[in-house]
Structures are given as structure tokens and as C-alpha cells.
Design a protein around this motif. Structure first.
Motif, PDB file in Angstrom:
ATOM      1  N   GLU A  68       0.611  -1.146  -0.168  1.00 36.55           N
ATOM      2  CA  GLU A  68       0.125  -0.099  -0.224  1.00 36.55           C
ATOM      3  C   GLU A  68       0.606   1.694  -0.167  1.00 36.55           C
ATOM      4  OE1 GLU A  68      -2.618  -0.266   3.642  1.00 36.55           O
ATOM      5  OE2 GLU A  68      -3.984  -1.438   1.899  1.00 36.55           O
ATOM      6  N   CYS A  69       1.912   1.111   0.070  1.00 34.18           N
ATOM      7  CA  CYS A  69       3.222   2.332   0.303  1.00 34.18           C
ATOM      8  C   CYS A  69       3.460   2.572  -1.020  1.00 34.18           C
ATOM      9  CB  CYS A  69       4.387   2.309   0.632  1.00 34.18           C
ATOM     10  SG  CYS A  69       4.855   3.099   1.201  1.00 34.18           S
ATOM     11  N   ILE A 110       1.748   5.906  -1.955  1.00 27.93           N
ATOM     12  CA  ILE A 110       1.711   7.006  -1.323  1.00 27.93           C
ATOM     13  C   ILE A 110       3.441   7.002  -1.742  1.00 27.93           C
ATOM     14  CG2 ILE A 110       3.434   8.016   1.104  1.00 27.93           C
ATOM     15  CD1 ILE A 110       0.884   5.791   2.077  1.00 27.93           C
ATOM     16  N   SER A 149      -3.837  11.373   2.522  1.00 27.94           N
ATOM     17  CA  SER A 149      -4.357  10.665   3.639  1.00 27.94           C
ATOM     18  C   SER A 149      -3.855   9.152   3.881  1.00 27.94           C
ATOM     19  CB  SER A 149      -5.820  10.713   3.648  1.00 27.94           C
ATOM     20  OG  SER A 149      -6.631  10.225   2.117  1.00 27.94           O
ATOM     21  N   ASN A 150      -4.487   7.803   4.218  1.00 31.41           N
ATOM     22  CA  ASN A 150      -4.056   6.539   3.806  1.00 31.41           C
ATOM     23  C   ASN A 150      -5.023   5.330   3.510  1.00 31.41           C
ATOM     24  OD1 ASN A 150      -6.297   5.579   6.534  1.00 31.41           O
ATOM     25  ND2 ASN A 150      -4.208   6.441   8.147  1.00 31.41           N
ATOM     26  N   PRO A 153      -2.560  11.853   7.290  1.00 31.65           N
ATOM     27  CA  PRO A 153      -1.004  11.343   8.536  1.00 31.65           C
ATOM     28  C   PRO A 153      -0.472  11.398   9.233  1.00 31.65           C
ATOM     29  CG  PRO A 153      -0.617  13.186   6.571  1.00 31.65           C
ATOM     30  CD  PRO A 153      -1.926  12.734   6.656  1.00 31.65           C
ATOM     31  N   PHE A 199       3.092   6.512   8.134  1.00 30.13           N
ATOM     32  CA  PHE A 199       2.190   5.905   7.692  1.00 30.13           C
ATOM     33  C   PHE A 199       1.990   4.937   7.817  1.00 30.13           C
ATOM     34  CE2 PHE A 199       2.477   8.854   4.525  1.00 30.13           C
ATOM     35  CZ  PHE A 199       0.581   9.684   4.095  1.00 30.13           C
ATOM     36  N   ARG A 219       0.311   2.094   8.698  1.00 30.73           N
ATOM     37  CA  ARG A 219      -0.117   1.097   8.660  1.00 30.73           C
ATOM     38  C   ARG A 219       0.038   0.536   7.243  1.00 30.73           C
ATOM     39  NH1 ARG A 219      -5.735   2.299  11.911  1.00 30.73           N
ATOM     40  NH2 ARG A 219      -4.669   1.835  14.182  1.00 30.73           N
ATOM     41  N   GLU A 220       1.112   1.637   6.321  1.00 31.67           N
ATOM     42  CA  GLU A 220       0.746   1.246   5.226  1.00 31.67           C
ATOM     43  C   GLU A 220       1.956   0.780   4.746  1.00 31.67           C
ATOM     44  OE1 GLU A 220      -2.696   2.834   5.872  1.00 31.67           O
ATOM     45  OE2 GLU A 220      -1.458   3.911   6.066  1.00 31.67           O
ATOM     46  N   CYS A 221       3.498   1.522   4.605  1.00 32.14           N
ATOM     47  CA  CYS A 221       4.255   1.231   4.813  1.00 32.14           C
ATOM     48  C   CYS A 221       5.285   0.740   5.769  1.00 32.14           C
ATOM     49  CB  CYS A 221       5.088   2.983   4.510  1.00 32.14           C
ATOM     50  SG  CYS A 221       3.730   3.929   3.378  1.00 32.14           S
TER      51      CYS A 221
END
Length: 588
Positions: A391-392, A395, A421-422, A428, A464, A466-468
Motif C-alpha cells: 500500500e505504500c 504514497i 491520506s491513508n 497522516p 503511514f 499501517r501502509e508503509c
């Protein structure tokens, strides 16, 4: 919960057995690769012929293109529009990569951008291109499938003298196209096994129902890998498929959709020989191979709903929004019926999914690292894994598009990130401490932030969380699959119970000390994939620092004069100043 393990009221031993079975199903396997299969075609994964209008420039680019065309020639060729599609995907990333004096990128960056291409387009992790793999003079980190099938190309272009020249965008395009062809060709052998299981000849034409059964058989082999005994049991009694393979009925519908898509393409753009499909609904091995290629290309996005479900379960346990779940909570969820969360502590550590840096919080599972871990890759072969999407990527791609070069001023990065936004549409986590950390990164690089360095990736992780993924230092983690790690990849009942008991003892109270330690894993050590000397300068080299350094040197000269004194007829001299640029940075 829609899972194979069924009701959470199952007896503990039965659920544990199901956990082991499910983990084995998604364990990775070794599939033999056959490049120039007699049935290999290019219409599925790649397309038709390469257009000669794409002329590469440079010393070795023509030779490199010829070599990759030879690879693609084994199974067919590639259309110009496919080349254009690959190039349009790569170009935004390419523009932001650091180049050498002649506008080329070094091998580590070519490897990096190729890995990102396959993850973006297919959630496909090419073995050999894993980010966790350390690249050095003895290990170039080329794709395993190329080492096996075209070792001469690896030796000449990625490990020989030519590698010092660097690579152009078109080199990257043809590398991607060649890898796609090798992946596509590798599937023909497994498809041939499925034909044999169905007692069908690869030279025959089959009806729609038979093709569907062949492709379902292919999927069983794809999932189960080298577990020949398990495959035999499932194919003999197909009623077991729904009990053993996760979401089998949905997978069957997905396969049917791929077949219908192939049929539609035959009708939409008919060519010689397509009337057989359109009018008679009779299919050759070539059509079946095309369906197999579309499955490989599309299955990652199809399976992403399962990845989102895993993430949702983890986020629910992340009460502080740090992208981390205590190991006690992780195993507590397992005890309550979440069969997915069963990896052992040692295996989580090997995957780079375990944060052990916080005294107050104890051991924690890092959400994005866990999602990206090999244990959650649903399909695997000796050449690739199909994993959860990173998911990163979106971004970082957004930042690359806006910046358009390899380095950026910290103020610009902060402005860009503040407007993002995430995936939960939340702002963020951009507090004062993180802003300060970004400026510190820039200070160690002469005022600019390298977009593809370890420190910036680390900063993105905390913005981020939870994403990166957290970027471990090269070689600190592995991409070992469960079967490669061994039987201890799954936690024992005692291990689960021991960790889960800590949850009830400690409770869920969060102290001020714990809040202060949420970035306890932060490391100041930089790692750059390539030479940034043309893009970066040492802190003293900026124009705004020249006068300050001149003044410092004058003062230094005066001080040296005073420090040079004689004693017993000898002169003593003390050393003045170091380099002034003492960051822990190195190339990897």
C-alpha cells in the motif's frame, strides 16, 4: 468469518490441524521452469511482435535488446503497444531515480524499479528481486528465473563489465518484457501436467466444460505446489477442494471469468484461427495457456480482498495507531479463532515483521511488514510469489510524480504528505517530531532528502505506519516461505498460550513512557542503493554554507598557530576538525 477453519467453536486440536493444513496450502514451492515450451505463445501475457521503431541508444543497449528479444522469441514476440504500456508504467518512477553522468541508472536501481513494476501491476514478487536480499559483488540479485534460463544474459549485462555503463529506460522496458515472457513460458509445464491429469493431449481441442476442469486442475497444482500426495487426494475427490483450499468456489468463478475474458477477446478482435473459439467453442493448448497467463497477471488483485481482511483484523488490534500489534494480542486473536495469526515468533523475526525495540510495549508485530511477509503470499513458484499489495507504493509514487527527481527539499515533502491520506482516509501522522526527523535526514545529505534511501522509507513508515513497511537494513530480514523456513514456521500451542497470557496480565493500559517509545525502532543508519554524488552534496558544500566554512577555516588556521608550540626542542601538533559529515551512510 468466511474462512476454511469454520466456526470458532471447533475443538482446539481440530482448529490447530486446520491451521497447519491451510499454512501448508499457501506454502511456497519449487516449480520447474521450461522456457521454450513447444506450446508457449505470447498472446496472453505479452502480445504480438516488438516494433522496430523502438531503437535503443547507447553502447550496449542494442545488444541488450537483441538478447531480450531472443528470450521473448522462445515463446513468441511482443507488440509495440505492450512496450508502450510497460514504458508508461515505468516512466514516472524512472524520472525520479538518480542517474550517472550519462543519464543512466546503475544495476541496483534497475533491479529496484523492476521489482516495483511487478508489485504494482501484478502483486508479483520476482524471486531474486526481493528488497530484503542483500546485493553485493558476490550476489548481483538478478531474477532467479533468469539465472536458470538465460544465465549468459545475467553474466554479461548484470554482472560483467557492461554493468558499469548503467542502463536506460528502454533497457528497463525490455528487461520487464523479457521477465514477463519467462514467467509466462514457465506456466506451460504446469499446464501440461494438468492436461495429463485430465487425460487430454496438448494437441487436442477441448470443449468449454473440459477446459474449465483443466484450469481448475491447474489451480490445484498452482496452490499445492510439490505436495503430490495432497494433489492426488484433492483431484480424486474434488468435494474436498472447498474444505481445504480457501474460498475455492470464488476461485472457480474467477477462473471462469478468465476463460470468458479470453473468449470475448477472440470475438472482439478476431484473427486467423479464432473462428474455432467463437463459433465452435473448441479450445487449444494455446488458449488454455493464455488463460493461465491472465490468471497469473490478475490473481493478486483478485486476492487483495483477503489481504484487506487480514489487515482489518490487525488494525482492530492496533489501539494506538502505531501500525503495531503486541505479540500477546496477535496470539490472543489466534486463540479466539483467527487461524491466520499462527506464525511462530522465530518466523516473524525472520520475516522482519517483529519489533523488539520497545521495553514498555514488549514484542510487537509490524502490520505492513506482516502483510508483505512471505507467509501471506497466497501462491508461489520457484520463480515468483503472489503477495499482498504494498500500500505504500501509491504514497511513494505520488511523491515521485510531484517531485520528478531523485531528491527533494524537506519543505516540499512535508507539503505533499500533509495533503495525503491513508487507506482509511485518515490524515497522516505528521507531528512535530516527525517533521524534525525529516529535516535531520536532509541535513545529513546537504539539505535534500533522497527519495529512495532507507531513512526516507523509515520516515514514511512512521508517517503511514499501517501502509508503509519498516525498512530493515539490507540482509536483516528474509523472504523465506513457510516450507522454506521449516516445520517451526507455525507457533506451538504452548507458545501461543504463553504469549497470550501476557495480554491478560499486562492489560491494555498505555503509559506515557510507551507513547514516547513508539518510534523506538528508529535507526539513524542510512542505506543508499546507488551513488548520489551528482544529486547530493555534503553539508558544507551548499552555496549558503560557503562563507561559513571559509570563516571556520580562517579561525582554524589561527588556532593551529597557537597550538603549534615547542617543548624540549620538539613540535607538537593537534589535529583540527574531522570531515564534518559523519553520518552512518553506505551503499547497499
Amino acid at each position: 468469518q468466511d474462512s476454511v477453519s469454520g466456526s470458532t467453536t471447533q475443538p482446539s486440536e481440530e482448529r490447530r490441524s486446520m491451521q497447519r493444513l491451510m499454512r501448508f496450502v499457501i506454502a511456497q514451492v519449487s516449480l520447474s521452469v521450461l522456457v521454450c515450451s513447444k506450446a508457449a505463445t505470447s498472446n496472453a501475457f505479452l502480445g504480438g511482435r516488438i516494433g522496430r521503431e523502438k531503437v535503443l541508444s547507447g553502447d550496449h543497449s542494442e545488444e541488450f535488446r537483441a538478447a531480450m528479444e531472443a528470450v521473448m522469441g522462445c515463446g513468441g514476440s511482443i507488440e509495440a503497444d505492450r512496450i508502450s504500456m510497460i514504458e508508461s508504467t515505468l516512466r514516472p518512477m524512472w524520472q525520479s531515480l538518480p542517474k550517472n553522468q550519462i543519464g543512466r541508472v546503475e544495476w541496483p536501481m534497475l533491479r529496484y524499479v523492476t521489482h516495483r513494476y511487478f508489485m504494482q501491476t501484478s502483486s508479483l514478487l520476482v524471486r531474486g528481486f526481493e528488497p530484503v536480499r542483500q546485493v553485493n559483488s558476490t550476489s548481483m540479485g538478478a531474477a532467479d528465473i533468469m539465472h536458470k534460463q538465460v544465465p549468459s544474459i545475467v553474466d554479461k549485462f548484470f554482472a560483467g563489465a557492461d554493468v558499469s555503463q548503467g542502463f536506460l529506460l528502454n533497457d528497463a522496458v525490455f528487461l520487464v518484457a523479457g521477465l514477463e515472457q519467462l514467467v509466462f513460458d514457465s506456466e506451460s509445464k504446469l499446464l501440461g501436467v494438468a492436461y495429463q491429469d485430465m487425460v487430454e493431449s496438448e494437441e487436442s481441442f477441448v470443449g468449454h466444460r473440459t477446459l474449465s476442469r483443466i484450469m481448475e486442475t491447474y489451480m490445484v497444482h498452482w496452490f499445492m505446489g510439490d505436495d503430490q500426495e495432497g494433489i492426488a487426494v484433492l483431484l480424486k475427490n474434488r468435494t474436498l477442494l472447498g474444505e481445504v483450499l480457501p474460498h475455492w468456489e470464488q476461485i472457480r468463478l474467477f477462473v471462469q471469468g478468465m476463460i470468458k475474458s479470453m473468449e470475448y477477446e477472440r470475438q472482439r478482435a478476431p484473427q486467423s484461427g479464432h473462428a474455432r473459439v467463437a463459433m465452435m467453442h473448441r479450445y487449444s493448448f494455446k488458449e488454455a495457456h493464455e488463460v493461465a497467463g491472465s490468471i497469473t497477471r490478475s490473481f493478486g488483485s483478485y486476492w487483495e480482498t483477503e489481504c484487506r481482511a487480514i489487515k482489518a483484523s490487525l488494525v482492530e488490534l492496533d489501539k494506538r495507531g502505531t501500525g503495531r500489534v503486541s505479540l500477546a494480542s496477535f496470539y490472543g486473536a489466534n486463540q479466539e479463532g483467527e487461524w491466520r495469526f499462527g506464525e511462530s515468533e522465530d518466523y516473524l523475526r525472520q520475516l522482519g515483521a517483529l519489533d523488539e525495540s520497545s521495553f514498555s510495549q514488549g514484542k510487537q508485530v509490524i502490520i505492513p511488514n506482516y502483510l508483505q511477509g512471505a507467509s501471506n503470499c497466497i501462491v508461489g513458484t520457484s520463480s515468483y510469489l503472489i503477495c499482498c499489495a504494498n500500500e505504500c507504493e501509491s504514497i511513494l509514487s505520488g511523491i515521485e510524480d510531484a517531485v520528478g527527481e531523485a531528491v527533494a527539499q524537506p519543505e516540499l515533502v512535508l507539503k505533499l504528505v500533509a495533503n495525503m491520506s491513508n487507506f482509511e482516509d485518515e490524515a497522516p501522522r505528521l507531528d512535530t517530531g516527525l517533521k524534525h526527523q525529516l529535516h535531520r535526514i536532509a541535513e545529513t545529505h546537504g539539505g535534500k532528502v533522497p527519495l529512495h534511501g532507507r531513512l526516507f522509507a523509515q520516515w514514511l513508515h512512521y508517517v503511514f505506519p499501517r501502509e508503509c513497511p519498516f525498512p530493515h537494513k539490507a540482509g536483516a530480514a528474509t523472504a523465506l516461505t513457510p516450507s522454506e523456513f521449516g516445520d517451526s514456521y507455525i507457533a506451538s500451542q504452548n507458545e501461543v498460550a504463553s504469549h497470550a497470557s501476557l495480554l491478560h496480565k499486562a492489560g491494555v493500559a498505555v503509559s506515557e513512557a510507551a507513547e514516547e517509545q513508539w518510534m523506538s525502532q528508529w535507526s539513524e543508519e542510512e542505506e543508499l542503493l546507488t551513488d548520489y554524488s551528482l544529486q547530493l552534496s555534503a553539508p558544507w558544500e551548499g552555496a549558503d554554507r560557503v562563507f561559513a566554512w571559509v570563516g571556520a577555516l580562517v579561525v582554524a588556521a589561527i588556532l593551529i598557530g597557537f597550538r603549534l608550540v615547542t617543548s624540549s626542542g620538539k613540535v607538537h601538533q593537534t589535529t583540527l576538525l574531522g570531515t564534518g559529515f559523519d553520518q552512518k551512510a553506505h551503499l547497499v
